[in-house]
Enzyme design. Sequence first.
Site, PDB file in Angstrom:
ATOM      1  N   LEU A 107      -1.070  12.474   4.300  1.00 33.85           N
ATOM      2  CA  LEU A 107      -1.658  11.891   3.095  1.00 33.85           C
ATOM      3  C   LEU A 107      -2.964  11.180   3.409  1.00 33.85           C
ATOM      4  O   LEU A 107      -3.866  11.114   2.581  1.00 33.85           O
ATOM      5  CB  LEU A 107      -0.676  10.876   2.471  1.00 33.85           C
ATOM      6  CG  LEU A 107       0.606  11.428   1.864  1.00 33.85           C
ATOM      7  CD1 LEU A 107       1.549  10.290   1.514  1.00 33.85           C
ATOM      8  CD2 LEU A 107       0.288  12.242   0.613  1.00 33.85           C
ATOM      9  N   GLY A 108      -3.040  10.607   4.606  1.00 36.49           N
ATOM     10  CA  GLY A 108      -4.240   9.875   4.970  1.00 36.49           C
ATOM     11  C   GLY A 108      -4.151   9.364   6.393  1.00 36.49           C
ATOM     12  O   GLY A 108      -3.056   9.270   6.971  1.00 36.49           O
ATOM     13  N   GLN A 109      -5.305   9.033   6.963  1.00 39.43           N
ATOM     14  CA  GLN A 109      -5.367   8.503   8.321  1.00 39.43           C
ATOM     15  C   GLN A 109      -6.279   7.293   8.347  1.00 39.43           C
ATOM     16  O   GLN A 109      -7.313   7.271   7.667  1.00 39.43           O
ATOM     17  CB  GLN A 109      -5.896   9.575   9.287  1.00 39.43           C
ATOM     18  CG  GLN A 109      -4.937  10.753   9.443  1.00 39.43           C
ATOM     19  CD  GLN A 109      -5.499  11.836  10.347  1.00 39.43           C
ATOM     20  OE1 GLN A 109      -6.522  12.418  10.042  1.00 39.43           O
ATOM     21  NE2 GLN A 109      -4.828  12.101  11.450  1.00 39.43           N
ATOM     22  N   GLY A 124      -7.160   3.336  10.801  1.00 37.15           N
ATOM     23  CA  GLY A 124      -7.228   2.728  12.127  1.00 37.15           C
ATOM     24  C   GLY A 124      -5.862   2.495  12.744  1.00 37.15           C
ATOM     25  O   GLY A 124      -5.695   2.571  13.960  1.00 37.15           O
ATOM     26  N   GLY A 129      -2.843   4.133  11.826  1.00 35.50           N
ATOM     27  CA  GLY A 129      -1.957   5.273  11.986  1.00 35.50           C
ATOM     28  C   GLY A 129      -2.165   6.345  10.943  1.00 35.50           C
ATOM     29  O   GLY A 129      -3.128   6.314  10.179  1.00 35.50           O
ATOM     30  N   ASP A 140      -7.465  -7.759   4.807  1.00 36.61           N
ATOM     31  CA  ASP A 140      -8.213  -6.494   4.759  1.00 36.61           C
ATOM     32  C   ASP A 140      -8.205  -5.930   3.339  1.00 36.61           C
ATOM     33  O   ASP A 140      -7.914  -4.753   3.122  1.00 36.61           O
ATOM     34  CB  ASP A 140      -7.623  -5.486   5.746  1.00 36.61           C
ATOM     35  CG  ASP A 140      -8.617  -4.360   6.086  1.00 36.61           C
ATOM     36  OD1 ASP A 140      -9.820  -4.527   5.807  1.00 36.61           O
ATOM     37  OD2 ASP A 140      -8.183  -3.335   6.640  1.00 36.61           O
TER      38      ASP A 140
END
Length: 332
Positions: free
Chosen positions: A41-43, A45, A47, A160
Amino acid sequence: MEGLLLEKQLSSGEVNVEKIKLFTSKDLDKATDKFSIDRILGQGGQGTVYKGMLSDGRIVAVKKSKIVDGGEVGQFINEIVILSQIIHRNVVKLLGCCLETEVPLLVYEFIPNGTLSQYIHHPNEEFCLTWEMRLRIAIEVAGALSYLHSAASFPIYHRDIKSSNILLDEKYKAKVADFGTSRSVSIDQMHLTTLVHGTFGYLDPEYFQSSQFTEKSDVYSFGVVLAELLTGQKPVSLMRSQESRSLATYFLLSMENNLPFDILDSQVMKDGRKEKITAVANLAVRCLNLYGRNRPTMKEVAVDWREFNCQLELRLMFNKFSQRSDVSKLRK
């Protein structure tokens, strides 16, 4: 080793065990088709996140650390500790974890509509991020941060906040995500760090200089998200002049020069009422103040927003009533 560390924290009472289900590695291998690249689904910083289906048919998101090192694993464990303490409709829900693998795997509710960043910076014809939607999402994020700072069992600083960490569910409601670098702190305590965490463009300049993260640092990042929602521009852009590469600086300069409407997103200009847009822009300016002491708290932001909406709705109702009365007089 990491599994033992997490088990120790589970037994110490730091984690709300009742809310955390322990999955087996076999469960999650099967759910993600052995972590197939087709399920990514996504990457980021910390994982890689995979889409999975549990044996009971539930769709979930499974987060797996990229790098096996103490810092990365520590962030995963920290995220479990933090999220086990949170119950809020606008915060992504952690369903459980797996301790059997080389690094812990985290299992979340699946949020189907991607990130707020995608809709702001890569608009498409099929879906339009209207002004009302932008405003509602901002209010939902403000409510979530107010809860984290003021209503959780201990104040929690996200550290963040950015548009790519705000997910949108099936009804396009906001879900604040990614608590790997978050911290739970004692009341009135500032969090002193030796390494500055966060994302360039969203970082509180005061935190960057002092390494002291406070609740007002999250407020600054929220201000940048507001500026993104208003302008449709990226937090950092080489397309702008050198002094204005930071969206925060660019936005503040435009406000100082009384030119906010020159930089607004076309959709905002098309849909929004000038009075409400101006109020949100002024709030963004307050959140982006260089000095944390001069920024509002997220609780104040949430309360002010509710009061402003109530006042605006009453004013609109009064105007409609007045217009109807004027029409009635003309008919007579």
